[in-house]
Design a protein around this motif. Sequence first.
Motif: not given
Length: 196
Positions: A59-61, A80-81, A89-92, A111-112
Amino acid sequence: MSTIAEPERYRAYWHAHWSRVAPGDPARAAGRITYGTEEVAAVSEDAIRELELCGDDVFLDLGCARGLMREYLEPKVRRYFGLDYIPAMRPAVIGLAQRLPFRDATFDKVLMAGVLVCIHPEDYRQIFGEIRRVTKPIGRAMIASNPFEFSSEMAHVFSFESLSALARECGWTEARQTPISPLVEQVHGYFDMVIQ
Ligand SMILES: C[S@@+](CC[C@H](N)C(=O)[O-])C[C@H]1O[C@@H](n2cnc3c(N)ncnc32)[C@H](O)[C@@H]1O
């Protein structure tokens, strides 16, 4: 074909947009807030239901910000990515929606949420194409919006007709409007869109 802009351009565009829309709200004008905890939980529930998230999903957020939805979504999927283009924002994964740093057909679901309003409309086509590219052929994506987009001067670019037509041009075969949680502020015309 639109050019791929650099993050600075997006920040400037978004800042200018929100400065006009919410001049009395410095946090919103700076693009630092979306909505409250209850709304985040409600939108997450909508996404879990409409994307039919399951334990097999990669899954991509996309545009995850600080990962507000992560606590709700990550337990539902296999991997989850979270991706965002702002390192603070310190995203992965740090990356741009316009050129997603993933191989073709990596994800089952994408999901966008609340991101289109931050992006110049001339790049929507490229982004819908990129989401199609990184999603498996039988995969599904949800484009969820923020209610305040519909009370802004940009409301016209978020119509279901324009977004679903764009999705079809980018290789998605189905697009449907989905209900939003009654817990989220109801604004005329507000919808989420599932494409597959
Ligand atoms: C309004 S926030 C929504 C955050 C989260 N998805 C939610 O619904 O709570 C939009 C996020 O999209 C990110 N974003 C905007 N344009 C982007 C782009 N071109 N590529 C990647 N992320 C982007 C912003 O940095 C911001 O964190």
